[in-house]
Design a protein around this motif. Sequence first.
Motif, PDB file in Angstrom:
ATOM      1  N   THR A 197      82.482  26.604  38.962  1.00  0.00           N
ATOM      2  CA  THR A 197      81.329  26.946  38.132  1.00  0.00           C
ATOM      3  C   THR A 197      80.140  27.244  39.050  1.00  0.00           C
ATOM      4  O   THR A 197      79.822  26.438  39.918  1.00  0.00           O
ATOM      5  N   ASP A 200      74.458  21.879  29.459  1.00  0.00           N
ATOM      6  CA  ASP A 200      75.451  22.947  29.341  1.00  0.00           C
ATOM      7  C   ASP A 200      76.274  23.091  30.627  1.00  0.00           C
ATOM      8  O   ASP A 200      77.481  23.337  30.575  1.00  0.00           O
ATOM      9  N   ALA A 201      75.622  22.945  31.768  1.00  0.00           N
ATOM     10  CA  ALA A 201      76.323  23.069  33.053  1.00  0.00           C
ATOM     11  C   ALA A 201      77.367  21.965  33.204  1.00  0.00           C
ATOM     12  O   ALA A 201      78.496  22.226  33.645  1.00  0.00           O
ATOM     13  N   ASN A 258      69.401  24.155  30.339  1.00  0.00           N
ATOM     14  CA  ASN A 258      70.832  24.400  30.571  1.00  0.00           C
ATOM     15  C   ASN A 258      71.527  23.344  31.426  1.00  0.00           C
ATOM     16  O   ASN A 258      72.650  23.553  31.869  1.00  0.00           O
ATOM     17  N   ASP A 264      77.456  31.585  36.342  1.00  0.00           N
ATOM     18  CA  ASP A 264      77.832  31.005  35.045  1.00  0.00           C
ATOM     19  C   ASP A 264      76.614  30.548  34.248  1.00  0.00           C
ATOM     20  O   ASP A 264      76.537  30.771  33.045  1.00  0.00           O
ATOM     21  N   LEU A 265      75.683  29.874  34.933  1.00  0.00           N
ATOM     22  CA  LEU A 265      74.502  29.356  34.244  1.00  0.00           C
ATOM     23  C   LEU A 265      73.298  29.379  35.164  1.00  0.00           C
ATOM     24  O   LEU A 265      73.435  29.202  36.376  1.00  0.00           O
ATOM     25  N   ALA A 274      80.266  22.501  30.849  1.00  0.00           N
ATOM     26  CA  ALA A 274      81.167  23.513  31.430  1.00  0.00           C
ATOM     27  C   ALA A 274      82.130  22.851  32.419  1.00  0.00           C
ATOM     28  O   ALA A 274      83.317  23.182  32.461  1.00  0.00           O
ATOM     29  N   VAL A 327      76.151  27.884  39.519  1.00  0.00           N
ATOM     30  CA  VAL A 327      74.892  27.594  38.848  1.00  0.00           C
ATOM     31  C   VAL A 327      73.715  27.936  39.758  1.00  0.00           C
ATOM     32  O   VAL A 327      73.639  27.460  40.889  1.00  0.00           O
ATOM     33  N   ASN A 335      69.911  27.258  40.222  1.00  0.00           N
ATOM     34  CA  ASN A 335      68.950  26.242  39.789  1.00  0.00           C
ATOM     35  C   ASN A 335      67.520  26.643  40.173  1.00  0.00           C
ATOM     36  O   ASN A 335      67.322  27.540  40.979  1.00  0.00           O
ATOM     37  N   THR A 353      69.782  27.289  35.571  1.00  0.00           N
ATOM     38  CA  THR A 353      69.260  25.999  35.122  1.00  0.00           C
ATOM     39  C   THR A 353      67.883  25.705  35.711  1.00  0.00           C
ATOM     40  O   THR A 353      67.460  26.319  36.684  1.00  0.00           O
TER      41      THR A 353
END
Length: 161
Positions: free
Chosen positions: A111, A150-151, A147, A137-138, A154, A113, A115, A140
């Motif tokens: 995943t 959510d992370a 998020n 993916d995300l 995931a 991310v 940040n 944050t």
Amino acid sequence: MIAKKVLLVGNFGVGKTSLIRRFVLNEFSEDYISTIGVRVSTKIVELNSEKIKLLIWDVAGTKDDEKVPKAYFLGASAAMYVFDLSREETYLNIKSQINTVKELSGLEYITVVGNKKDLLTSTELEKINKIISIPIDLVTSAKDDENVEDAFIALAKQCLK
């Protein structure tokens, strides 16, 4: 209840510890304290009516040329690669860094991310999305609690695959 080891990896200072603190304790601190080695936190999440105890390994950040002990990666069910959206050096070699994590952990999927979204404008964020060579993916913000849950959800989903 099942317990799953998950990893947070990435360069130093990208906010791995802040993401974990926000998720586990719902706290944020501006103070930077470098993680030495590895720090393990736990939190129970419920997913598809199943309780999962996440054993979250906060792996000390490194520079590109430094090696992390392979033992930290053994037995991981999922991993999150975190980079700092406001520091280009944390995502310039992202593809090779993620490949290294895949090799060490044996995981097929990591995943990704970005940040510290709170430090950028939406225009700056769009530019970064075009520069980065892999899908994010995300995005944050541990500071703004955006998020973060959510992370980690995931990650929990990755554990069940």
